[in-house]
Design a protein around this motif. Structure first.
Motif, PDB file in Angstrom:
ATOM      1  N   ASN A  24       0.992  -1.352  -0.147  1.00 23.58           N
ATOM      2  CA  ASN A  24       0.015  -0.193   0.023  1.00 23.58           C
ATOM      3  C   ASN A  24       0.880   1.191  -0.059  1.00 23.58           C
ATOM      4  N   GLU A  25       0.221   2.370  -0.049  1.00 23.77           N
ATOM      5  CA  GLU A  25       1.030   3.693   0.046  1.00 23.77           C
ATOM      6  C   GLU A  25       1.294   3.985   1.297  1.00 23.77           C
ATOM      7  N   LYS A  26       2.387   4.098   1.576  1.00 25.42           N
ATOM      8  CA  LYS A  26       3.000   4.541   2.899  1.00 25.42           C
ATOM      9  C   LYS A  26       4.311   5.515   2.852  1.00 25.42           C
ATOM     10  N   SER A  27       4.061   7.018   3.428  1.00 31.14           N
ATOM     11  CA  SER A  27       4.938   7.660   3.450  1.00 31.14           C
ATOM     12  C   SER A  27       6.095   7.431   4.481  1.00 31.14           C
ATOM     13  N   PHE A  28       7.308   7.404   3.834  1.00 31.60           N
ATOM     14  CA  PHE A  28       8.401   7.333   4.873  1.00 31.60           C
ATOM     15  C   PHE A  28       9.695   7.772   4.392  1.00 31.60           C
ATOM     16  N   ARG A  29      10.757   7.856   4.882  1.00 25.15           N
ATOM     17  CA  ARG A  29      11.980   8.416   4.611  1.00 25.15           C
ATOM     18  C   ARG A  29      12.926   7.140   4.883  1.00 25.15           C
ATOM     19  N   ILE A  30      14.062   7.179   3.909  1.00 24.55           N
ATOM     20  CA  ILE A  30      14.984   6.064   4.129  1.00 24.55           C
ATOM     21  C   ILE A  30      16.189   6.892   3.449  1.00 24.55           C
ATOM     22  N   PRO A  31      17.262   6.697   3.978  1.00 27.95           N
ATOM     23  CA  PRO A  31      18.493   7.641   3.914  1.00 27.95           C
ATOM     24  C   PRO A  31      19.200   7.181   2.573  1.00 27.95           C
ATOM     25  N   GLY A  32      19.220   5.855   2.412  1.00 31.15           N
ATOM     26  CA  GLY A  32      19.897   5.168   1.267  1.00 31.15           C
ATOM     27  C   GLY A  32      18.744   4.231   0.667  1.00 31.15           C
ATOM     28  N   GLY A  33      19.224   3.829  -0.497  1.00 25.91           N
ATOM     29  CA  GLY A  33      18.268   2.881  -1.355  1.00 25.91           C
ATOM     30  C   GLY A  33      18.210   1.668  -0.879  1.00 25.91           C
ATOM     31  N   VAL A  34      17.206   1.070  -1.533  1.00 28.57           N
ATOM     32  CA  VAL A  34      17.080  -0.407  -1.387  1.00 28.57           C
ATOM     33  C   VAL A  34      17.378  -1.200  -2.589  1.00 28.57           C
ATOM     34  N   ALA A  35      17.782  -2.363  -2.562  1.00 30.69           N
ATOM     35  CA  ALA A  35      18.026  -2.947  -3.871  1.00 30.69           C
ATOM     36  C   ALA A  35      16.979  -3.219  -4.851  1.00 30.69           C
ATOM     37  N   ARG A  36      15.890  -3.510  -4.419  1.00 35.56           N
ATOM     38  CA  ARG A  36      14.629  -3.433  -4.844  1.00 35.56           C
ATOM     39  C   ARG A  36      13.405  -3.043  -4.101  1.00 35.56           C
ATOM     40  N   LEU A  37      12.396  -2.288  -4.628  1.00 37.87           N
ATOM     41  CA  LEU A  37      11.316  -1.919  -4.083  1.00 37.87           C
ATOM     42  C   LEU A  37      10.101  -2.810  -5.095  1.00 37.87           C
ATOM     43  N   VAL A  38       9.605  -3.485  -4.279  1.00 42.82           N
ATOM     44  CA  VAL A  38       8.577  -4.198  -4.891  1.00 42.82           C
ATOM     45  C   VAL A  38       6.921  -3.798  -4.403  1.00 42.82           C
ATOM     46  N   GLY A  39       6.276  -3.635  -5.588  1.00 42.31           N
ATOM     47  CA  GLY A  39       4.767  -3.552  -5.157  1.00 42.31           C
ATOM     48  C   GLY A  39       3.748  -4.578  -5.352  1.00 42.31           C
ATOM     49  N   CYS A  40       2.570  -4.594  -4.941  1.00 36.62           N
ATOM     50  CA  CYS A  40       1.680  -5.692  -5.187  1.00 36.62           C
ATOM     51  C   CYS A  40       0.956  -5.230  -6.506  1.00 36.62           C
ATOM     52  N   SER A  41       1.040  -3.964  -7.053  1.00 32.49           N
ATOM     53  CA  SER A  41       0.483  -3.447  -8.414  1.00 32.49           C
ATOM     54  C   SER A  41       1.371  -2.740  -8.867  1.00 32.49           C
ATOM     55  N   GLN A  42       1.058  -2.167 -10.226  1.00 28.75           N
ATOM     56  CA  GLN A  42       1.696  -1.352 -10.874  1.00 28.75           C
ATOM     57  C   GLN A  42       1.585   0.130 -10.302  1.00 28.75           C
ATOM     58  N   TYR A  43       0.408   0.368  -9.816  1.00 30.03           N
ATOM     59  CA  TYR A  43      -0.199   1.594  -9.206  1.00 30.03           C
ATOM     60  C   TYR A  43       0.748   1.897  -7.989  1.00 30.03           C
ATOM     61  N   VAL A  44       0.881   0.811  -7.053  1.00 30.19           N
ATOM     62  CA  VAL A  44       1.699   0.924  -5.588  1.00 30.19           C
ATOM     63  C   VAL A  44       3.204   1.312  -6.241  1.00 30.19           C
ATOM     64  N   VAL A  45       4.049   0.616  -7.171  1.00 30.74           N
ATOM     65  CA  VAL A  45       5.279   0.847  -7.749  1.00 30.74           C
ATOM     66  C   VAL A  45       5.108   2.230  -8.307  1.00 30.74           C
ATOM     67  N   ASN A  46       4.220   2.792  -9.136  1.00 33.38           N
ATOM     68  CA  ASN A  46       4.388   3.941  -9.610  1.00 33.38           C
ATOM     69  C   ASN A  46       4.329   5.091  -8.491  1.00 33.38           C
ATOM     70  N   TRP A  47       3.585   4.648  -7.698  1.00 36.15           N
ATOM     71  CA  TRP A  47       3.260   5.638  -6.450  1.00 36.15           C
ATOM     72  C   TRP A  47       4.770   6.001  -5.602  1.00 36.15           C
ATOM     73  N   TYR A  48       5.387   5.104  -5.336  1.00 33.62           N
ATOM     74  CA  TYR A  48       6.777   5.096  -4.827  1.00 33.62           C
ATOM     75  C   TYR A  48       7.675   5.800  -5.740  1.00 33.62           C
ATOM     76  N   ARG A  49       7.949   5.561  -7.069  1.00 30.05           N
ATOM     77  CA  ARG A  49       8.683   5.931  -7.892  1.00 30.05           C
ATOM     78  C   ARG A  49       8.377   7.540  -8.480  1.00 30.05           C
ATOM     79  N   GLN A  50       7.308   7.761  -8.326  1.00 28.77           N
ATOM     80  CA  GLN A  50       6.970   9.113  -8.647  1.00 28.77           C
ATOM     81  C   GLN A  50       7.336   9.929  -7.442  1.00 28.77           C
ATOM     82  N   ARG A  51       7.393   9.480  -6.163  1.00 33.58           N
ATOM     83  CA  ARG A  51       7.739  10.272  -5.077  1.00 33.58           C
ATOM     84  C   ARG A  51       9.210  10.201  -4.787  1.00 33.58           C
ATOM     85  N   GLY A  52       9.897   9.774  -5.655  1.00 38.21           N
ATOM     86  CA  GLY A  52      11.329   9.570  -5.550  1.00 38.21           C
ATOM     87  C   GLY A  52      11.983   8.694  -4.533  1.00 38.21           C
ATOM     88  N   TYR A  53      11.406   7.676  -4.164  1.00 34.09           N
ATOM     89  CA  TYR A  53      11.962   6.669  -3.370  1.00 34.09           C
ATOM     90  C   TYR A  53      13.242   5.930  -3.994  1.00 34.09           C
TER      91      TYR A  53
END
Length: 174
Positions: free
Chosen positions: A102-131
């Motif tokens: 789901n959508e959850k706002s959070f801050r992480i100082p560094g990146g993760v190897a992979r951010l997986v979403g349960c849908s393209q919508y969820v992935v796009n939500w994080y990508r658009q916010r620059g995670y």
């Protein structure tokens, strides 16, 4: 989801680390999956987490200790972005996969190897916010049709659950 997927993994030794289950042992092997449930005793919980608010050996440190003990090269977190930074601190060489449902706002100082979403919508939500993630992927949630085979009619299900035939029914699955 975690249990079903871990039983289908090949070419890896899946370990599932979690909080305790009321009806399962803390350490258990079920087919290819090794379970390690982290129990925090009542006295420890009362003294360090409720009274003093100081936790000298928190859950995430216990998770990191287990990951280090088994030499895990990858840690896959489910819907727990708040654990990314502590795990990066405790396990700097481990590749982290963050799986969001789901959508959850959070801050992480560094990146993760992979951010997986349960849908393209969820992935796009994080990508658009620059995670920060090296890669983004979609792994949809699903249903094991071998286990959950439609067989009962709607009226049979209503009778089984005591729901009148003319009642308006809303099913929420989440």
């Amino acid at each position: 989801w975690i249990d079903a997927v871990s039983h289908r993994l090949t070419n890896v030794e899946p370990h599932v680390v979690s909080v305790p289950h009321p009806n399962r042992p803390d350490d258990e092997v079920d087919g290819p999956v090794i379970y390690h449930r982290i129990r925090i005793g009542r006295l420890y919980n009362r003294i360090f987490r409720k009274i003093s608010r100081l936790d000298p050996y928190p859950y995430i440190r216990r998770v990191a200790g287990y990951a280090r003990k088994i030499g895990a090269p990858i840690v896959h977190l489910h819907n727990a972005p708040h654990l990314v930074s502590p795990l990066q601190a405790f396990l700097p060489s481990v590749r982290l996969v963050l799986h969001m449902h789901n959508e959850k706002s959070f801050r992480i100082p560094g990146g993760v190897a992979r951010l997986v979403g349960c849908s393209q919508y969820v992935v796009n939500w994080y990508r658009q916010r620059g995670y920060p993630a090296e890669k983004f992927s979609v792994i949809p949630n699903g249903v094991d049709l071998g286990r959950f085979v439609p067989g009962s009619s709607a009226m049979d299900l209503r009778r089984a659950h005591g729901i009148p035939g003319d009642a308006f029914v809303v099913l929420y699955v989440g």
